[in-house]
Enzyme design. Structure first.
Site, mmCIF file in Angstrom:
data_model
loop_
_atom_site.group_PDB
_atom_site.id
_atom_site.type_symbol
_atom_site.label_atom_id
_atom_site.label_comp_id
_atom_site.label_asym_id
_atom_site.label_seq_id
_atom_site.Cartn_x
_atom_site.Cartn_y
_atom_site.Cartn_z
ATOM 1 N N ASN A 5 -15.342 -43.104 28.316
ATOM 2 C CA ASN A 5 -14.711 -43.127 29.640
ATOM 3 C C ASN A 5 -15.540 -42.216 30.547
ATOM 4 O O ASN A 5 -15.439 -40.991 30.455
ATOM 5 C CB ASN A 5 -13.259 -42.623 29.524
ATOM 6 N N LYS A 7 -15.319 -41.768 33.631
ATOM 7 C CA LYS A 7 -14.546 -41.212 34.758
ATOM 8 C C LYS A 7 -15.360 -41.347 36.056
ATOM 9 O O LYS A 7 -16.125 -42.302 36.184
ATOM 10 C CB LYS A 7 -14.144 -39.759 34.459
ATOM 11 N N HIS A 91 -4.195 -43.593 31.979
ATOM 12 C CA HIS A 91 -4.871 -42.317 31.689
ATOM 13 C C HIS A 91 -4.073 -41.174 32.308
ATOM 14 O O HIS A 91 -3.504 -41.314 33.400
ATOM 15 C CB HIS A 91 -6.297 -42.338 32.242
ATOM 16 N N GLU A 93 -4.975 -38.704 33.866
ATOM 17 C CA GLU A 93 -5.416 -38.349 35.232
ATOM 18 C C GLU A 93 -4.774 -39.284 36.256
ATOM 19 O O GLU A 93 -4.468 -38.881 37.379
ATOM 20 C CB GLU A 93 -6.954 -38.376 35.300
ATOM 21 N N GLU A 163 -3.942 -39.347 23.800
ATOM 22 C CA GLU A 163 -4.721 -38.286 24.431
ATOM 23 C C GLU A 163 -3.779 -37.139 24.815
ATOM 24 O O GLU A 163 -3.146 -37.186 25.880
ATOM 25 C CB GLU A 163 -5.421 -38.811 25.696
ATOM 26 N N GLY A 169 -10.741 -32.567 28.407
ATOM 27 C CA GLY A 169 -11.691 -31.819 29.231
ATOM 28 C C GLY A 169 -11.567 -30.315 29.081
ATOM 29 O O GLY A 169 -12.113 -29.560 29.885
ATOM 30 N N SER A 208 -11.447 -34.061 24.096
ATOM 31 C CA SER A 208 -12.522 -33.199 23.592
ATOM 32 C C SER A 208 -13.053 -33.644 22.235
ATOM 33 O O SER A 208 -13.416 -32.805 21.414
ATOM 34 C CB SER A 208 -12.080 -31.732 23.571
HETATM 35 P P1 13P Z 1 -12.810 -35.354 27.231
HETATM 36 O O1 13P Z 1 -13.474 -36.035 26.054
HETATM 37 O O2 13P Z 1 -13.769 -34.913 28.282
HETATM 38 O O3 13P Z 1 -11.834 -34.327 26.805
HETATM 39 O O4 13P Z 1 -11.939 -36.507 27.957
HETATM 40 C C1 13P Z 1 -11.100 -37.285 27.194
HETATM 41 C C2 13P Z 1 -10.593 -38.387 28.033
HETATM 42 O O5 13P Z 1 -9.881 -38.154 28.989
HETATM 43 C C3 13P Z 1 -11.005 -39.744 27.695
HETATM 44 O O6 13P Z 1 -10.277 -40.679 28.411
#
Ligand code: 13P
Length: 250
Positions: A5, A7, A91, A93, A163, A169, A208
């Site tokens: 992803n 982003k 997601h 976010e 997640e 992140g 992560s």
């Molecule tokens: P990270 O791997 O940067 O923690 O992000 C995970 C994520 O949100 C994948 O959709």
């Protein structure tokens, strides 16, 4: 299955470098499905660059509507023009920063299924929800929203990404046991309704995941792959994760 992803990262230039690196290093990967999910403005570009490779394309979001006056939105039909086999939905976010509700995400889930595009349906709890012992209530509620609108058969061939929001992140990863506990809960919840679907649904871990923790996470019985953020932006890191997934699938 390993899905990157990306982003809101990248440029025409950096995406070409990243994909060239992935394409060059992916030779031995033939057991795991590899997916990249660029920002929607680059779907066409990435679609051209991964033609004739084993890499599949995914979007990061989709509209729940088919077409019409929805400025800024992207329909599933548009995704299909670029051969998007997958779309991430729900997601954290999108849930947190753009106020997407369980019900809206459930509509997106159904929209994708009707168009034969595979949802990568993200669910997960916040830190305070985990600390309050509510993890199963939260992911259960997120799944129930889809079951309320559709039925268990919507999950046939779909992908779920667990997640934990506190691990996204942050560099903090759920331990393999913590992740396994929730993955197992999710699988059992679906299995009660349909044993075959519960068994075959792919449940990815996201939060992560990186080259050093991937093997341990994927050694757990109910972790079928990863949805990778930060570590998917560097070809060497992403390839190391793909190689580990490939080995785990052998
Ligand atoms: P990270 O791997 O940067 O923690 O992000 C995970 C994520 O949100 C994948 O959709």
């Amino acid at each position: 299955m390993v899905a990157g992803n990306w982003k809101m990262n990248g440029s025409i230039e950096s995406i070409k470098i990243l994909l060239d690196g992935i394409k060059q290093g992916l030779g031995e990967v033939n057991n795991a499905e590899i997916i990249v999910c660029p920002s929607s403005i680059y779907l066409g570009e990435v679609h051209s660059q991964i033609k004739d490779t084993v890499i599949s394309l995914g979007a990061q979001n989709v509209s729940e509507h088919a077409s019409g006056a929805f400025t800024g939105e992207i329909s599933v039909k548009m995704l299909k023009d670029y051969n998007c086999k997958y779309s991430i939905i729900g997601h954290s976010e999108r849930r947190t920063l753009y106020s997407e509700t369980d019900q809206l995400i459930a509509k997106k889930f159904v929209t994708l299924c009707e168009a034969h595009t595979i949802p990568i349906f993200c669910i997960g709890e916040l830190l305070d929800e985990r600390e309050a012992g509510k993890t199963e209530d939260i992911v259960g509620r997120q799944i129930d929203a889809v079951l309320d609108l559709a039925d268990i058969f919507a999950f046939k061939n779909s992908v779920i990404a667990y997640e934990p929001v506190w691990a996204i992140g942050t560099g903090k990863t759920a331990t393999p046991d913590q992740a396994q506990e929730v993955h197992s809960f999710i699988r059992k919840k679906l299995s009660v309704l349909d044993a075959d679907i519960g068994e075959q649904v792919q449940i990815l871990y996201g939060g992560s995941m990186n080259a050093s923790n991937v093997a341990q996470l994927l050694s757990m019985p109910d972790i079928d792959g990863g949805l990778i953020g930060g570590a998917s932006l560097k070809s060497a890191d992403f390839l190391a994760i793909c190689a580990a997934a490939n080995a785990a699938a052998e």
